[in-house]
Design an enzyme around this catalytic site. Structure first.
Site, PDB file in Angstrom:
ATOM      1  N   LYS A 207       0.905  -1.122   0.180  1.00 43.32           N
ATOM      2  CA  LYS A 207      -0.003  -0.001   0.061  1.00 43.32           C
ATOM      3  C   LYS A 207       0.756   1.197   0.008  1.00 43.32           C
ATOM      4  CE  LYS A 207      -3.584   2.398   2.748  1.00 43.32           C
ATOM      5  NZ  LYS A 207      -4.493   2.244   3.780  1.00 43.32           N
ATOM      6  N   GLY A 268      -4.952  -1.872   4.973  1.00 40.67           N
ATOM      7  CA  GLY A 268      -4.095  -2.786   4.489  1.00 40.67           C
ATOM      8  C   GLY A 268      -4.698  -4.169   4.826  1.00 40.67           C
ATOM      9  N   ARG A 269      -5.218  -4.556   5.773  1.00 40.31           N
ATOM     10  CA  ARG A 269      -5.882  -5.847   6.271  1.00 40.31           C
ATOM     11  C   ARG A 269      -7.157  -5.920   5.670  1.00 40.31           C
ATOM     12  NH1 ARG A 269      -4.829  -2.584  10.497  1.00 40.31           N
ATOM     13  NH2 ARG A 269      -6.364  -1.617  11.670  1.00 40.31           N
ATOM     14  N   GLU A 354      -4.875  -6.596  14.812  1.00 42.12           N
ATOM     15  CA  GLU A 354      -4.308  -5.042  14.264  1.00 42.12           C
ATOM     16  C   GLU A 354      -5.585  -4.296  14.356  1.00 42.12           C
ATOM     17  OE1 GLU A 354      -0.647  -4.618  11.434  1.00 42.12           O
ATOM     18  OE2 GLU A 354      -2.468  -4.331  10.207  1.00 42.12           O
ATOM     19  N   LYS A 513       9.031  -0.182  14.433  1.00 45.20           N
ATOM     20  CA  LYS A 513       9.581   0.150  13.027  1.00 45.20           C
ATOM     21  C   LYS A 513      10.792   1.292  13.131  1.00 45.20           C
ATOM     22  CE  LYS A 513       5.617  -0.817  10.045  1.00 45.20           C
ATOM     23  NZ  LYS A 513       4.422  -0.090   9.243  1.00 45.20           N
TER      24      LYS A 513
HETATM   25  O1  F6P Z   1       3.371  -2.732   9.805  1.00 41.70           O
HETATM   26  C1  F6P Z   1       1.772  -3.085   9.646  1.00 41.70           C
HETATM   27  C2  F6P Z   1       1.247  -2.788   8.232  1.00 41.70           C
HETATM   28  O2  F6P Z   1       1.186  -1.388   7.933  1.00 41.70           O
HETATM   29  C3  F6P Z   1      -0.002  -3.460   8.005  1.00 41.70           C
HETATM   30  O3  F6P Z   1      -1.071  -2.824   8.501  1.00 41.70           O
HETATM   31  C4  F6P Z   1       0.150  -3.403   6.506  1.00 41.70           C
HETATM   32  O4  F6P Z   1      -0.811  -4.622   5.981  1.00 41.70           O
HETATM   33  C5  F6P Z   1       1.382  -4.105   6.425  1.00 41.70           C
HETATM   34  O5  F6P Z   1       2.238  -3.210   7.284  1.00 41.70           O
HETATM   35  C6  F6P Z   1       2.070  -4.016   4.917  1.00 41.70           C
HETATM   36  O6  F6P Z   1       1.928  -2.487   4.630  1.00 41.70           O
HETATM   37  P1  F6P Z   1       2.238  -2.192   3.083  1.00 41.70           P
HETATM   38  O7  F6P Z   1       1.040  -2.766   2.299  1.00 41.70           O
HETATM   39  O8  F6P Z   1       2.075  -0.861   2.917  1.00 41.70           O
HETATM   40  O9  F6P Z   1       3.655  -2.785   2.555  1.00 41.70           O
END
Ligand code: F6P
Length: 548
Positions: A207, A268-269, A354, A513
Site C-alpha cells: 500500500k 491494509g488488512r 491489528e 519500526k
Molecule cells: O506494519 C503493519 C502494516 O502497516 C500493515 O497494516 C500492513 O498490512 C502491512 O504493514 C504492509 O503494509 P504495506 O502494504 O504498506 O507494505
C-alpha cells in the site's frame, strides 16, 4: 460517545447477568430448553451458523442487543458503508465494501463517487489476468509466464496467500504462485531457487511502497532477475506493482503502466478485495475473483440490512464482546475443518488483532475493560492431536469457532465422514464434558475398581462448558469464501463499535519500526552500543562482534 461504555447501565446489567450465569453449565442450558438450536442458529449467504453452544440465554441475547442499540450500531454500520471518516485518527473512510459493491450504488469520498475508479481498476485487473492466463503476457525472452511471486507483507500478503491457498481447486493451470514476505533472505532465496527467471512474474504489493521487508525482497528479486537475464530492460516484463503510491513505484523502476492502483481508504488488512488481490485474480481467473467479491457483497448487504437479532456478523461480534469483556476470555480459537482454510487463522490474526488490539477509545480515553482477545488456531483435525488437551482439560475459558465444510475440495471415499464426525464430536464434547459420575460409569465398564478407579477418575473427567460457534457451508467456493471473510471483517467492526475503539488504524506497529531503523544503524556501526539499557546494549554488542 464521550464516556466509557462500561459506565452505562447496560454494561452493568451485563456484568450482573454474567455473574448469574457462571454457575450454569452449558449442558443445563440445553436440558432446560429443547429449542436452543432452533432459536440460536441462522443462515446467511451460504453460511449456516449454530451459536447455541454459548453462555447465552434469552436474557443475555436481549441485553447484548441492548448494548448494540446503546452504541448506535445500526447508524455506525451506515456510516461505515457510506464512506464517513470512521478511521478518525487518520481522518479517512474504511471502504473495503466499495471494492465489492456489485450493486454499484454511488459511494462518495470527498464528494466524489469512488465507483468509477474501483471499476476501472477491476477492468485493468481483468485485462491483465486474462493476458497472463491466455499465455499472452510474455517474459523478456518471449516465454509465457508460469510462476507468480507476490512480494508483500501483512495485509499485502496474508489475504492473497490465504485466498490463493483456499481456492487451489480453482487455479488456472499451469500457473503456480509463491508468496514472499519475510526479511530473512532464506525465504526469497528458496523460492527463487524454484523459479525460472524467463517465466516468472513478480507482483510487488505494498500500500505504502515503503515497507522495509517488501522493498528489501523486491530489490533482491530485481537484482536476481537482471543478473539472470542480463539486462535491466527485463524488469518491465517481469515486475508489476500494486500500490497507492505512484511516485515510489516509479522510483523503484516499475513502469506505472504496470501499476495497479488502490486508495488510502482501503486498510491494509482489508485490502485483498482491491488490486492487492491481483495474485488471486490471476491464479483463479477474474470471473472467480468477481465471485469472491460477490460473496463478500452478499454479506455486506446482509450486515447492512438484517435486523440486529438476525444479523450474523452482529451476533458473532456481540458474542466476542461478551467473552472478552465479561467472561475474561483472553483468547479466541479458530478451528477450520477444511484444509483449504489452512491459512485462515493466520489471516484472522492480523484482521482481528491489528484492528482491535487497542487500549484507548476513539476519543483517546483509556478503556477499563478487556478488548481484543488473542486470536489463534490451526486446522482443527491437526489441533486435536496437539493443543485440544488444553481446551478439554486446561484451566482457561477458550471460546472457539468451528468452520466446517460439508464437502471437501477433493472427495476421497471415507475421508469426509472422518472430518465431519471429528468436528461435531469436538464441539459436542467441549460443551457437554463428562461428569465424575459418567466417568466412573465408563471406567467401571473397563474393569477398573476400588482405589485404582477413584485415582483414575480426576484425570478422565471433562469439565466441558467450553463455548463454541459452528459455521457450516456446503463447499468452499469463491462466493462462500468471500462471504466468510466479510463475515469476520464485520464481526470485527461490531466489536470495535461496542468497545468504542478505532478498528482501522494501527499505531501500535510504528514504534518498533522506528526502533528497528535506529538499530540498523547501530548494527552497522563497529563502535560498541551504549545508553539503551543493559539488555539491549548487551545484545547489540554480542551480535555485532559475531556478525559475518
Ligand atoms: O506494519 C503493519 C502494516 O502497516 C500493515 O497494516 C500492513 O498490512 C502491512 O504493514 C504492509 O503494509 P504495506 O502494504 O504498506 O507494505
Amino acid at each position: 460517545m464521550s464516556t466509557l461504555i462500561s459506565h452505562t447501565p447496560i454494561w452493568q446489567a451485563l456484568q450482573t447477568h454474567q455473574r448469574t450465569l457462571t454457575a450454569v453449565h452449558l449442558r443445563d442450558l440445553f436440558a432446560q430448553d429443547p429449542q436452543r438450536f432452533v432459536k440460536y442458529s441462522l443462515s446467511a449467504c451460504g453460511l449456516f451458523l449454530d451459536f447455541s453452544k454459548n453462555h447465552l440465554t434469552g436474557e443475555t441475547f436481549n441485553l447484548l442487543l441492548d448494548l448494540a442499540r446503546k452504541v448506535a450500531l445500526e447508524s455506525r454500520i451506515e456510516q461505515l458503508f457510506q464512506g464517513d471518516n470512521v478511521n478518525n485518527t487518520e481522518q479517512r473512510a474504511a471502504l473495503h465494501t466499495a471494492l465489492r459493491n456489485h450493486s454499484q450504488y454511488p459511494i462518495l469520498v470527498d464528494n466524489k463517487d469512488v465507483m468509477p475508479a474501483v471499476n476501472a481498476v477491476l477492468a485493468k485487473m481483468r485485462q491483465f489476468s486474462e493476458t497472463v492466463n491466455q499465455g499472452k503476457w510474455l517474459g523478456y525472452t518471449g516465454k509465457r509466464i508460469d510462476t507468480l511471486v507476490n512480494i508483500g507483507i501483512g495485509g499485502s500478503d496474508l489475504g492473497p496467500l490465504m485466498v490463493v491457498r483456499a481456492l487451489k481447486a480453482f487455479h488456472i493451470q499451469p500457473l503456480r504462485a509463491y508468496f514472499v514476505s519475510n526479511a530473512d533472505s532464506t525465504q526469497l532465496a528458496e523460492i527463487l531457487a524454484d523459479c525460472n527467471p524467463e517465466t516468472t512474474l513478480f507482483i510487488v504489493a505494498s500500500k505504502t511502497f515503503s515497507t522495509q521487508e517488501t522493498l528489501l525482497n523486491a530489490h533482491s528479486a530485481r537484482r536476481w532477475l537482471i543478473e539472470k537475464l542480463g539486462t535491466p530492460m527485463a524488469v518491465a516484463r517481469h515486475f508489476v506493482a500494486v500500490s497507492t503510491n505512484t511516485q515510489l513505484v516509479q522510483d523503484f523502476g516499475i513502469d506505472t503502466a504496470n501499476m495497479f492502483e488502490f486508495w488510502g481508504w482501503v486498510g491494509g488488512r482489508y485490502s485483498l478485495w482491491s488490486a492487492i488481490g491481483l495474485s488471486i485474480a490471476v491464479m483463479i481467473g477474474m470471473d472467480n475473483f468477481e465471485q469472491l467479491l460477490a460473496g463478500a457483497h452478499a454479506m455486506d448487504r446482509h450486515f447492512a440490512s438484517a435486523p440486529l437479532a438476525e444479523n450474523m456478523p452482529v451476533i458473532l461480534g456481540l458474542l466476542g464482546v461478551w467473552y472478552s469483556s465479561f467472561w475474561s476470555a483472553n483468547t479466541h480459537v479458530i478451528l477450520p475443518y477444511d484444509v483449504a482454510l489452512e491459512h485462515f487463522p493466520a489471516y484472522l490474526q492480523q484482521l482481528v488483532m491489528e484492528s482491535l488490539g487497542k487500549q484507548v477509545t476513539k476519543q483517546g480515553i483509556n478503556v477499563d475493560y478487556a478488548t481484543c482477545p488473542i486470536s489463534w488456531g490451526t486446522l482443527g483435525n491437526n489441533g486435536q492431536h496437539a493443543f485440544y488437551q488444553l481446551l478439554h482439560q486446561g484451566t482457561q475459558l477458550v471460546p472457539a469457532d468451528f468452520l466446517v465444510a460439508i464437502e471437501s475440495q477433493h472427495s476421497l471415499g471415507e475421508h469426509q465422514f472422518a472430518v465431519l464426525s471429528n468436528a461435531l464430536a469436538q464441539a459436542h464434547v467441549l460443551m457437554q464434558g463428562r461428569t465424575v459420575a459418567e466417568t466412573r460409569e465408563t471406567l467401571q465398564v473397563t474393569g477398573l475398581q476400588a482405589e485404582a478407579l477413584e485415582a483414575a477418575i480426576p484425570h478422565r473427567v471433562f469439565k466441558g462448558n467450553q463455548p463454541s460457534n459452528t459455521l457450516v457451508y456446503q463447499k468452499l467456493t469463491p462466493q462462500v469464501l468471500g462471504a466468510l471473510i466479510a463475515l469476520y471483517e464485520h464481526k470485527t467492526f461490531v466489536q470495535s463499535v461496542c468497545w468504542g475503539i478505532n478498528a482501522f488504524d494501527q499505531w501500535g506497529v510504528e514504534l518498533g519500526k522506528q526502533m528497528a531503523s535506529t538499530f540498523l544503524t547501530e548494527l552497522k556501526n563497529t563502535k560498541p552500543s551504549q545508553g539503551y539499557n543493559s539488555s539491549t546494549d548487551g545484545l547489540l554488542n554480542y551480535i555485532k562482534t559475531r556478525l559475518v
